[in-house]
Write a protein that holds these residues in place. Structure first.
Motif, PDB file in Angstrom:
ATOM      1  N   PHE A   1      46.389  37.223  43.414  1.00 20.03           N
ATOM      2  CA  PHE A   1      45.966  35.866  43.046  1.00 20.03           C
ATOM      3  C   PHE A   1      44.516  35.611  43.453  1.00 20.03           C
ATOM      4  O   PHE A   1      43.748  35.022  42.707  1.00 20.03           O
ATOM      5  CB  PHE A   1      46.882  34.810  43.679  1.00 20.03           C
ATOM      6  N   GLU A   2      44.152  36.045  44.652  1.00 21.47           N
ATOM      7  CA  GLU A   2      42.785  35.827  45.097  1.00 21.47           C
ATOM      8  C   GLU A   2      41.802  36.617  44.240  1.00 21.47           C
ATOM      9  O   GLU A   2      40.721  36.116  43.894  1.00 21.47           O
ATOM     10  CB  GLU A   2      42.630  36.214  46.568  1.00 21.47           C
ATOM     11  N   THR A   3      42.159  37.826  43.863  1.00 20.57           N
ATOM     12  CA  THR A   3      41.298  38.631  43.001  1.00 20.57           C
ATOM     13  C   THR A   3      41.117  37.950  41.643  1.00 20.57           C
ATOM     14  O   THR A   3      39.991  37.843  41.133  1.00 20.57           O
ATOM     15  CB  THR A   3      41.895  40.044  42.811  1.00 20.57           C
TER      16      THR A   3
ATOM     17  N   LEU B   1      36.749  32.826  38.090  1.00 20.48           N
ATOM     18  CA  LEU B   1      35.673  31.855  38.307  1.00 20.48           C
ATOM     19  C   LEU B   1      34.299  32.478  38.079  1.00 20.48           C
ATOM     20  O   LEU B   1      33.434  31.869  37.438  1.00 20.48           O
ATOM     21  CB  LEU B   1      35.771  31.268  39.714  1.00 20.48           C
ATOM     22  N   ALA B   2      34.093  33.687  38.588  1.00 26.01           N
ATOM     23  CA  ALA B   2      32.788  34.338  38.417  1.00 26.01           C
ATOM     24  C   ALA B   2      32.516  34.650  36.942  1.00 26.01           C
ATOM     25  O   ALA B   2      31.430  34.361  36.424  1.00 26.01           O
ATOM     26  CB  ALA B   2      32.723  35.613  39.249  1.00 26.01           C
TER      27      ALA B   2
ATOM     28  N   LEU C   1      41.709  30.832  34.039  1.00 20.46           N
ATOM     29  CA  LEU C   1      42.412  31.862  34.806  1.00 20.46           C
ATOM     30  C   LEU C   1      42.104  31.731  36.295  1.00 20.46           C
ATOM     31  O   LEU C   1      43.006  31.793  37.139  1.00 20.46           O
ATOM     32  CB  LEU C   1      42.017  33.261  34.313  1.00 20.46           C
ATOM     33  N   GLY C   2      40.829  31.521  36.615  1.00 20.98           N
ATOM     34  CA  GLY C   2      40.453  31.368  38.017  1.00 20.98           C
ATOM     35  C   GLY C   2      41.060  30.138  38.658  1.00 20.98           C
ATOM     36  O   GLY C   2      41.557  30.198  39.787  1.00 20.98           O
ATOM     37  N   VAL C   3      41.051  29.026  37.943  1.00 20.52           N
ATOM     38  CA  VAL C   3      41.611  27.789  38.496  1.00 20.52           C
ATOM     39  C   VAL C   3      43.122  27.921  38.670  1.00 20.52           C
ATOM     40  O   VAL C   3      43.682  27.544  39.705  1.00 20.52           O
ATOM     41  CB  VAL C   3      41.250  26.585  37.602  1.00 20.52           C
ATOM     42  N   LEU C   4      43.803  28.467  37.667  1.00 17.27           N
ATOM     43  CA  LEU C   4      45.252  28.643  37.782  1.00 17.27           C
ATOM     44  C   LEU C   4      45.616  29.619  38.890  1.00 17.27           C
ATOM     45  O   LEU C   4      46.587  29.407  39.620  1.00 17.27           O
ATOM     46  CB  LEU C   4      45.840  29.102  36.451  1.00 17.27           C
TER      47      LEU C   4
END
Length: 133
Positions: A9-11, A17-18, A114-117
């Motif tokens: 999840f962190e990856t 986000l990036a 994707l990053g926010v979820l």
């Protein structure tokens, strides 16, 4: 197993986000490079080189352009079409925005989502009292 999902999840959070921010910058550059296109109603006439579009420009002039085979196919069999022209030139197209810029904006939105979820799912699971694994 729980730490593996947390790492995953962190990856996905950081990658999403990036990539979302980078693609949004690329999309912004593409949108600015595309410039301003003005809309007009054009009359279509047949010619030896394909159909010709004629329209009145926003500053009172008359624009003339030969439609490309792709634009001619999209214009359909009618005598008029809504088109977009570049101020000061006879470049025309049938879409308001450059398709490549639109694709970049959609990809940026998708990666950012994707990053926010990926950030919110473990947070919601933690608040619900469950471990992501």
């Amino acid at each position: 197993m729980g730490s593996t999902l947390e790492i995953l999840f962190e990856t996905f959070t950081w990658i999403g986000l990036a990539a979302g921010v980078l693609l949004a910058l690329v999309a912004l550059i593409l949108t600015l490079a595309d410039g301003t296109w003005l809309s007009a109603s054009a009359v279509l006439e047949p010619s030896d080189h394909g159909r010709i579009a004629r329209w009145f420009t926003h500053d009172g002039g008359v624009g003339v352009a030969v439609l490309s085979p792709h634009d001619d196919a999209h214009a359909g069999p009618g005598d008029t079409v809504e088109l977009f022209y570049r101020r000061g030139s006879n470049r025309v197209r049938l879409t308001a925005h450059w398709p490549l810029a639109r694709l970049a904006w959609w990809l940026a939105a998708g990666f950012f989502a994707l990053g926010v979820l990926s950030f919110l799912v473990p947070l919601v699971m933690m608040l619900a009292g469950e471990s992501p694994g």
